[in-house]
Design an enzyme around this catalytic site. Structure first.
Site, PDB file in Angstrom:
ATOM      1  N   ASP A 120      12.431  57.288  37.173  1.00  0.00           N
ATOM      2  CA  ASP A 120      12.499  58.030  35.911  1.00  0.00           C
ATOM      3  C   ASP A 120      13.932  58.475  35.595  1.00  0.00           C
ATOM      4  O   ASP A 120      14.217  58.907  34.482  1.00  0.00           O
ATOM      5  CB  ASP A 120      11.550  59.242  35.978  1.00  0.00           C
ATOM      6  CG  ASP A 120      11.220  59.799  34.602  1.00  0.00           C
ATOM      7  OD1 ASP A 120      11.560  59.138  33.612  1.00  0.00           O
ATOM      8  OD2 ASP A 120      10.622  60.894  34.536  1.00  0.00           O
ATOM      9  N   ASP A 144      10.356  55.630  27.410  1.00  0.00           N
ATOM     10  CA  ASP A 144      10.510  55.996  28.822  1.00  0.00           C
ATOM     11  C   ASP A 144       9.168  56.488  29.385  1.00  0.00           C
ATOM     12  O   ASP A 144       8.784  57.642  29.180  1.00  0.00           O
ATOM     13  CB  ASP A 144      11.584  57.090  28.956  1.00  0.00           C
ATOM     14  CG  ASP A 144      11.861  57.448  30.413  1.00  0.00           C
ATOM     15  OD1 ASP A 144      11.374  56.719  31.311  1.00  0.00           O
ATOM     16  OD2 ASP A 144      12.582  58.445  30.648  1.00  0.00           O
ATOM     17  N   LYS A 184       5.635  59.348  34.299  1.00  0.00           N
ATOM     18  CA  LYS A 184       5.607  60.694  33.718  1.00  0.00           C
ATOM     19  C   LYS A 184       4.160  61.106  33.416  1.00  0.00           C
ATOM     20  O   LYS A 184       3.347  60.255  33.071  1.00  0.00           O
ATOM     21  CB  LYS A 184       6.354  60.691  32.370  1.00  0.00           C
ATOM     22  CG  LYS A 184       7.852  60.637  32.445  1.00  0.00           C
ATOM     23  CD  LYS A 184       8.452  60.692  31.044  1.00  0.00           C
ATOM     24  CE  LYS A 184       9.949  60.520  31.061  1.00  0.00           C
ATOM     25  NZ  LYS A 184      10.669  61.609  31.747  1.00  0.00           N
ATOM     26  N   LYS A 221      22.498  56.200  24.844  1.00  0.00           N
ATOM     27  CA  LYS A 221      21.351  55.784  25.680  1.00  0.00           C
ATOM     28  C   LYS A 221      20.258  55.197  24.782  1.00  0.00           C
ATOM     29  O   LYS A 221      19.742  55.883  23.895  1.00  0.00           O
ATOM     30  CB  LYS A 221      20.815  56.982  26.470  1.00  0.00           C
ATOM     31  CG  LYS A 221      19.491  56.684  27.211  1.00  0.00           C
ATOM     32  CD  LYS A 221      19.016  57.873  28.051  1.00  0.00           C
ATOM     33  CE  LYS A 221      17.606  57.654  28.605  1.00  0.00           C
ATOM     34  NZ  LYS A 221      17.090  58.774  29.408  1.00  0.00           N
ATOM     35  N   GLU A 265      16.364  56.753  34.807  1.00  0.00           N
ATOM     36  CA  GLU A 265      16.771  55.405  34.373  1.00  0.00           C
ATOM     37  C   GLU A 265      17.946  55.427  33.404  1.00  0.00           C
ATOM     38  O   GLU A 265      18.708  54.469  33.339  1.00  0.00           O
ATOM     39  CB  GLU A 265      15.584  54.670  33.747  1.00  0.00           C
ATOM     40  CG  GLU A 265      15.330  54.954  32.261  1.00  0.00           C
ATOM     41  CD  GLU A 265      15.003  56.411  31.947  1.00  0.00           C
ATOM     42  OE1 GLU A 265      14.539  57.131  32.846  1.00  0.00           O
ATOM     43  OE2 GLU A 265      15.217  56.835  30.793  1.00  0.00           O
ATOM     44  N   ASP A 278      13.657  58.603  23.413  1.00  0.00           N
ATOM     45  CA  ASP A 278      14.649  58.419  24.477  1.00  0.00           C
ATOM     46  C   ASP A 278      15.778  57.459  24.091  1.00  0.00           C
ATOM     47  O   ASP A 278      16.619  57.125  24.919  1.00  0.00           O
ATOM     48  CB  ASP A 278      13.941  57.942  25.763  1.00  0.00           C
ATOM     49  CG  ASP A 278      14.597  58.499  27.018  1.00  0.00           C
ATOM     50  OD1 ASP A 278      15.374  59.464  26.896  1.00  0.00           O
ATOM     51  OD2 ASP A 278      14.359  57.947  28.113  1.00  0.00           O
ATOM     52  N   ARG A 284      20.696  57.096  33.353  1.00  0.00           N
ATOM     53  CA  ARG A 284      22.009  57.017  34.019  1.00  0.00           C
ATOM     54  C   ARG A 284      22.284  55.616  34.536  1.00  0.00           C
ATOM     55  O   ARG A 284      23.434  55.197  34.637  1.00  0.00           O
ATOM     56  CB  ARG A 284      22.086  58.088  35.119  1.00  0.00           C
ATOM     57  CG  ARG A 284      21.090  57.915  36.222  1.00  0.00           C
ATOM     58  CD  ARG A 284      20.931  59.173  37.062  1.00  0.00           C
ATOM     59  NE  ARG A 284      20.096  60.179  36.412  1.00  0.00           N
ATOM     60  CZ  ARG A 284      19.847  61.390  36.913  1.00  0.00           C
ATOM     61  NH1 ARG A 284      20.368  61.764  38.071  1.00  0.00           N
ATOM     62  NH2 ARG A 284      19.078  62.248  36.268  1.00  0.00           N
TER      63      ARG A 284
HETATM   64  N1  BES Z   1      14.267  60.662  29.295  1.00  0.00           N
HETATM   65  C1  BES Z   1      14.214  61.588  30.343  1.00  0.00           C
HETATM   66  C2  BES Z   1      14.806  62.947  30.012  1.00  0.00           C
HETATM   67  C3  BES Z   1      14.173  63.736  28.895  1.00  0.00           C
HETATM   68  C4  BES Z   1      13.369  64.824  29.191  1.00  0.00           C
HETATM   69  C5  BES Z   1      14.449  63.463  27.573  1.00  0.00           C
HETATM   70  C6  BES Z   1      12.827  65.582  28.174  1.00  0.00           C
HETATM   71  C7  BES Z   1      13.894  64.217  26.546  1.00  0.00           C
HETATM   72  C8  BES Z   1      13.088  65.290  26.852  1.00  0.00           C
HETATM   73  C9  BES Z   1      14.956  61.056  31.566  1.00  0.00           C
HETATM   74  O1  BES Z   1      15.005  59.687  31.684  1.00  0.00           O
HETATM   75  C10 BES Z   1      14.264  61.597  32.774  1.00  0.00           C
HETATM   76  O2  BES Z   1      13.114  61.323  32.908  1.00  0.00           O
HETATM   77  N2  BES Z   1      14.977  62.329  33.609  1.00  0.00           N
HETATM   78  C11 BES Z   1      14.409  62.885  34.790  1.00  0.00           C
HETATM   79  C12 BES Z   1      15.437  62.821  35.888  1.00  0.00           C
HETATM   80  C13 BES Z   1      14.929  63.221  37.227  1.00  0.00           C
HETATM   81  C14 BES Z   1      13.931  62.201  37.730  1.00  0.00           C
HETATM   82  C15 BES Z   1      16.078  63.353  38.177  1.00  0.00           C
HETATM   83  C16 BES Z   1      14.019  64.333  34.512  1.00  0.00           C
HETATM   84  O3  BES Z   1      14.768  65.032  33.849  1.00  0.00           O
HETATM   85  O4  BES Z   1      12.934  64.739  34.924  1.00  0.00           O
HETATM   86 ZN    ZN Z   2      14.869  58.604  29.888  1.00  0.00          ZN
HETATM   87 ZN    ZN Z   3      13.296  58.896  32.657  1.00  0.00          ZN
END
Ligand code: BES
Ligand code: ZN
Ligand code: ZN
Length: 503
Positions: free
Chosen positions: A341, A263, A270, A258, A343, A282, A345
């Site tokens: 967020d 992000d 966020k 990834k 993104e 990220d 996937r």
């Molecule tokens: N990049 C984040 C995940 C992340 C969280 C990486 C903490 C490193 C530390 C990812 O893109 C994300 O924001 N995922 C969301 C998904 C949700 C919206 C279903 C999440 O985990 O909140």
């Molecule tokens: Zn991310």
């Molecule tokens: Zn994200």
């Protein structure tokens, strides 16, 4: 840094710092024996040294050629693991820095592990703990990298040489990944990441192809393009190739990383504190894949390996994709976006469908995918998932074994069919988020839609970043996943050679 293996008498080694690890069971006999070689004043001190975990003693010997000795307590020699050695040796690093040693020699500890593994793990622990990221510092703290690293041994010279060389190049690859992760977001564009990867390819002798936005659009990578819509910087898609003539596998192993260079969450923005503030990490999956290529090229691993890195940032620009958008992906499937967020996937899905054309024996993706992974497993273990076919158990076993040996620990999460139902969409084939429950698994289940081959998904959201630093991980990007992938691939080769299977 020059690596040198010493077999002559310990007192004849002329180092700035001679590191002497000691297990509890070896104390006080071994340090007492050593004391005789370095002058009698030492004897009193060495008698007090118990070899306990965390115990450390700097000595200035009156005899022998080394300027300083550092006794390092290793704890009990029972049930020692490679990770135990890494962590113990990391405590020596601060003294290397403190005394500004440039010629450092390590007297290899003796325990039940294979000599090669002992050498590799000790060197990894020491070098990884010495990592510094000073690209943005305008004043220097005076620390300089080690110029010469010696290893003193009474064991097989060949095994020590091999393990030590492996330790050095694995540590250097991990540090490369950390450097990429630690880059400031204002210069870390997808194009810059590609330039860095191109430089590595040239330096270490693997191949690379980089697609621009036009090519990405012509291949209909709808997920990558959608995430990129809010950004002024175009996306890139990198294809890395390591295809040696003596490869043991016909079908390649494909690694997918990834590469979200930053992000913000996009329109589903966020919060800043403890969330967006470290989202330059990220692209840690991408960094792990790029750095793994440098390591396998330097190891000259006889294995066909392909690396795929979709890269973009995720921002809330005027043109940004919105919750409610339906996106057509590379494989023709449609995705209803309900949170911008989620993104990672979206961009991984396109890369995973693209991986199909290599007819891979296995695809491993590695990604900072979900905050839920941190909740489930914390900051030093990654979540691992795989499609549930007849070889699922074997695959998980191998990844876990590689994790155990490398210290990049992973733990499996279930992939039961029921989780898939949480992604049903009213308007599209699938939606990009599940509910509040089992977020790491539903992310894995989303990705599974785009895989039609043996596949392993590694969620490194927790272990990729370390805000405060611990043992051999200074604060910042950890480089997690490099040791894991390199060890997994190395074990793949070792297994093929042992069983002489026709692969
Ligand atoms: N990049 C984040 C995940 C992340 C969280 C990486 C903490 C490193 C530390 C990812 O893109 C994300 O924001 N995922 C969301 C998904 C949700 C919206 C279903 C999440 O985990 O909140
Ligand atoms: Zn991310
Ligand atoms: Zn994200």
């Amino acid at each position: 840094m020059k690596l040198q293996i010493h077999v002559n008498a310990l007192q004849t080694i002329g180092a700035d710092l001679l590191i002497m690890p000691l297990f509890e069971e070896e104390c006080p006999e071994k340090p007492k024996k050593w004391a005789k070689k370095f002058g009698n004043i030492l004897e009193a001190v060495t008698k007090d040294f118990l070899g306990k975990k965390g115990e450390i003693q700097l000595l200035y010997p009156s005899e022998g050629k080394s300027k300083r000795l550092l006794l390092v307590g290793m704890g009990s020699a029972k049930f020692v693991t490679m990770e135990h050695l890494r962590k113990s040796l990391s405590t020596a690093a601060s003294w290397v820095t403190k005394v500004r040693a440039s010629k450092v020699t390590l007297a290899l500890p003796e325990c039940e592990l294979e000599t090669q593994d002992i050498a590799q793990a000790c060197i990894e622990g020491l070098l990884l703990a010495l990592y510094r990221f000073d690209r943005y510092k305008t004043t220097s703290d005076g620390t300089k990298p080690i110029k010469q690293l010696g290893v003193w041994t009474k064991s097989s010279l060949k095994a020590v040489q091999k393990g030590a060389e492996r330790g050095v190049l694995v540590a250097e690859a991990v540090c490369r990944a950390r450097d990429l992760v630690n880059l400031s977001p204002n210069e870390k564009t997808p194009e810059m990441l590609a330039t860095e990867a191109r430089a590595d390819a040239k330096k270490w002798g693997f191949e690379i192809e980089v697609w621009d936005k036009a090519r990405i659009a012509s291949e209909k990578f709808g997920g990558l393009l959608a995430v990129n819509l809010g950004s002024p910087e175009p996306p890139t898609f990198m294809i890395l190739k390591w295809q040696p003539d003596n490869a043991l596998n016909e079908k390649p192993v494909v690694l997918v990383g990834k590469g979200v260079v930053y992000d913000t969450g996009g329109l589903s923005l966020k919060p800043t504190k403890d969330s967006m503030d470290h989202m330059k990490c990220d692209m840690s999956g991408a960094a792990a894949v790029i750095a793994t290529f440098q390591a396998i090229a330097r190891l000259n691993l006889p294995l066909n390996v392909i690396g795929l890195v979709p890269a973009t940032d995720n921002r809330p620009g005027g043109n940004a994709y919105v919750p409610g958008d339906v996106i057509r992906m590379h494989n023709g499937m449609t995705v209803e976006v309900l949170n911008t967020d989620a993104e990672g996937r979206m961009i991984l899905a396109d890369a995973l469908s693209w991986a199909q054309q290599y007819a891979p024996e296995l695809v491993i993706d590695i990604a900072t995918l979900t905050g839920a992974q941190v909740v489930a497993l914390g900051n030093f273990v990654a979540g691992v998932m795989t499609n549930e076919d007849e070889n699922a158990g074997e695959r998980l076993k191998n990844v876990q074994e590689a994790g155990f040996r490398s210290g990049d620990w992973v733990h499996p999460l279930p992939m039961f069919e029921e989780y898939k139902d949480l992604l049903k969409s009213q308007v599209a084939d699938v939606k990009n988020i599940g509910g509040p429950a089992a977020g790491t698994i539903t992310a894995g289940k989303f990705l599974e839609h785009f895989t039609a081959y043996p596949w392993v998904h590694v969620d490194i959201a927790g272990p990729a970043w370390n805000g405060s630093g611990r043992h051999y991980q200074p604060a910042g990007g950890t480089g997690f996943g490099v040791k894991l992938l390199v060890e997994f691939l190395r074990m793949r080769v070792e297994n093929a050679l042992n069983t002489k299977e026709d692969v």
